[in-house]
Design an enzyme around this catalytic site. Structure first.
Site, short mmCIF file in Angstrom:
data_model
loop_
_atom_site.label_atom_id
_atom_site.label_comp_id
_atom_site.label_asym_id
_atom_site.label_seq_id
_atom_site.Cartn_x
_atom_site.Cartn_y
_atom_site.Cartn_z
N ASP A 192 0.86 -1.18 0.00
CA ASP A 192 0.00 0.00 0.00
C ASP A 192 0.90 1.23 0.00
O ASP A 192 1.63 1.47 0.96
CB ASP A 192 -0.92 0.01 1.23
CG ASP A 192 -1.79 1.25 1.27
OD1 ASP A 192 -2.56 1.47 0.33
OD2 ASP A 192 -1.69 2.01 2.27
N GLU A 210 -1.32 -1.45 -5.88
CA GLU A 210 -2.45 -0.71 -6.45
C GLU A 210 -2.04 0.03 -7.72
O GLU A 210 -0.91 0.52 -7.84
CB GLU A 210 -3.00 0.30 -5.44
CG GLU A 210 -3.97 -0.28 -4.43
CD GLU A 210 -4.55 0.80 -3.54
OE1 GLU A 210 -5.78 0.92 -3.49
OE2 GLU A 210 -3.78 1.52 -2.90
N CYS A 269 -12.68 -4.79 5.59
CA CYS A 269 -12.10 -5.50 6.72
C CYS A 269 -11.37 -6.73 6.19
O CYS A 269 -11.96 -7.57 5.49
CB CYS A 269 -13.18 -5.90 7.72
SG CYS A 269 -12.57 -6.92 9.09
N CYS A 322 -13.17 -10.10 8.00
CA CYS A 322 -14.49 -10.62 7.63
C CYS A 322 -14.94 -10.20 6.24
O CYS A 322 -15.91 -10.74 5.73
CB CYS A 322 -15.52 -10.19 8.67
SG CYS A 322 -15.85 -8.40 8.67
N CYS A 368 -13.80 -2.78 13.16
CA CYS A 368 -14.88 -3.40 12.38
C CYS A 368 -15.95 -3.94 13.32
O CYS A 368 -15.65 -4.32 14.47
CB CYS A 368 -14.30 -4.53 11.52
SG CYS A 368 -15.53 -5.38 10.49
N CYS A 415 -17.10 -6.72 13.42
CA CYS A 415 -16.75 -8.09 13.82
C CYS A 415 -15.78 -8.11 14.99
O CYS A 415 -15.48 -9.18 15.53
CB CYS A 415 -16.14 -8.84 12.63
SG CYS A 415 -14.49 -8.28 12.15
N ASP A 438 -3.40 1.44 7.03
CA ASP A 438 -2.48 1.11 5.94
C ASP A 438 -2.16 -0.38 5.90
O ASP A 438 -2.09 -0.98 4.83
CB ASP A 438 -1.20 1.92 6.08
CG ASP A 438 -1.46 3.42 5.97
OD1 ASP A 438 -2.41 3.79 5.25
OD2 ASP A 438 -0.73 4.21 6.60
#
Length: 383
Positions: free
Chosen positions: A192, A276, A328, A331, A347, A349, A356
């Protein structure tokens, strides 16, 4: 695969004069060819073919008193200048007809002797060679001293001699290099790219952003202020221009060295690299433009790309619209709006994420989904 090997040249004062003469002749031939085609277009005449243009601008021009000095340089340099013009026109026509992808290209423009970069190219027809003593022998220029950092893997097909804005000379060799696969490794990594940290890896490692331009801003500002106080056309102004160019060259060299070392390390340690596909051109229109340009993401990804191809690694580019930061990694749930000032989030969850690191993990998972297996299908269906 074709690679470029760049080395530093140290020509003598006499060789610098010969190179300046070659730069000027190549520039004049390019501009004469461009004017000839522009005049033909304005007078509704047929497009001048490449062979006819070469005959008119080089062969016949050498016989005239106004252009007789074109014979003082290698004919290959002049032919390559026209080849560059022909390539520029082909790219322009392909762009206008939508055969070429990307933004529309403008027609070729006249070259100026005040351009920051001057270049000439020699092909094998020019019979340039690297001597036994390690010097570069160029026709009608002589044996130029070279600072070699490594050996050429094969006989070069062409060499381009470049003079940059800082007054430095470089030779760029085009060579055929065989692939050198590295030993197989099980490691795979997602990257990233960012501004707070230059790169965050899926294994949790964070590489700091050197911010080369920001660190050199004070030196650059003082050099630019000194330049602005010099009278236009004076020798002191010419010296100040070189000082500014050298300051910028130091920044560019440091950034390039950092990107080379980091990309080589990542390629050696990882069998597959996922990154990316950032829209740097769009990000450069925001208020973060200077920081985006200072980071040099595009150059870094380009290095990863060609090094992966050479060393037998896999590079996967993830779609720029993939919600890597908001998804996330535990999950798969996608959170709502997440401003840039949110550096960590929880999250539903129960998983707590560093923004990052979570993005890097999602990029790794998405890259694995897009890879092809032995049968040509995806490794696993995308989420």
């Amino acid at each position: 695969m074709q690679l470029r090997y760049n080395v530093r040249l140290y020509p003598t004062p006499g060789q610098q004069s010969a190179l300046a003469r070659a730069f000027g002749c190549a520039r004049v031939v390019f501009n004469d060819g461009l004017r000839a085609r522009q005049q033909a277009h304005e007078n509704d005449l047929p497009y001048i073919s490449d062979g006819e243009l070469s005959k008119r601008i080089i062969t016949e021009a050498k016989k005239t008193p106004e252009r007789s000095w074109l014979g003082e340089v290698s004919a290959v340099v002049l032919q390559q200048a026209l080849a560059d013009l022909n390539t520029a026109y082909r790219n322009f026509f392909a762009s206008v007809s939508s055969k070429r992808k990307g933004p529309k290209l403008a027609p070729p423009r006249l070259r100026s002797r005040k351009d920051n970069r001057q270049a000439i190219r020699f092909t094998r027809n020019a019979r340039f060679q690297v001597t036994a003593g390690g010097k570069l022998r160029l026709p009608k220029i002589g044996d130029v001293t070279v600072r070699w950092s490594r050996r050429l893997p094969s006989e070069p097909s062409s060499v381009t001699v470049v003079k940059d804005a800082a007054g430095r000379y470089f030779a760029s060799f085009v060579v055929e290099a065989a692939e050198q696969p590295l030993p197989q490794t099980a490691a795979e990594v997602g990257i990233d790219l960012g501004l707070t940290h230059f790169a965050v890896l899926s294994d949790g490692r964070k590489i700091g952003n050197p911010r080369f331009l920001r660190r050199a801003e004070r030196r650059l500002r003082k050099a630019q202020q000194a330049l602005s106080r010099k009278a236009k056309g004076s020798n002191n102004r010419a010296k100040a221009v070189v000082k500014v160019a050298r300051a910028h060259a130091r920044v560019a060299d440091a950034r390039r060295d950092f990107a080379h070392k980091l990309s080589t390390q990542i390629i050696r340690d990882s069998q597959a690299v996922m990154v990316e596909d950032l829209c740097v051109k769009g990000l450069a229109r925001t208020k973060l433009a200077k920081s985006v340009h200072d980071a040099g993401w595009s150059a870094f990804v380009t290095m990863l790309e060609y090094k992966a191809a050479r060393y037998g690694r896999t590079l996967v580019k993830i779609d720029r619209w993939f919600p890597s930061s908001k998804r996330c990694s535990a999950c798969g749930a996608v959170a709502g709006s997440m401003p840039l000032n949110v550096r960590s989030w929880t999250c539903p969850c129960g998983a707590v994420h560093d923004r990052d690191v979570n993005a890097a993990k999602n990029i790794l998972a998405a890259g694995r989904a897009e890879r092809r297996n032995a049968c040509g299908g995806t490794v696993r269906p995308a989420a």
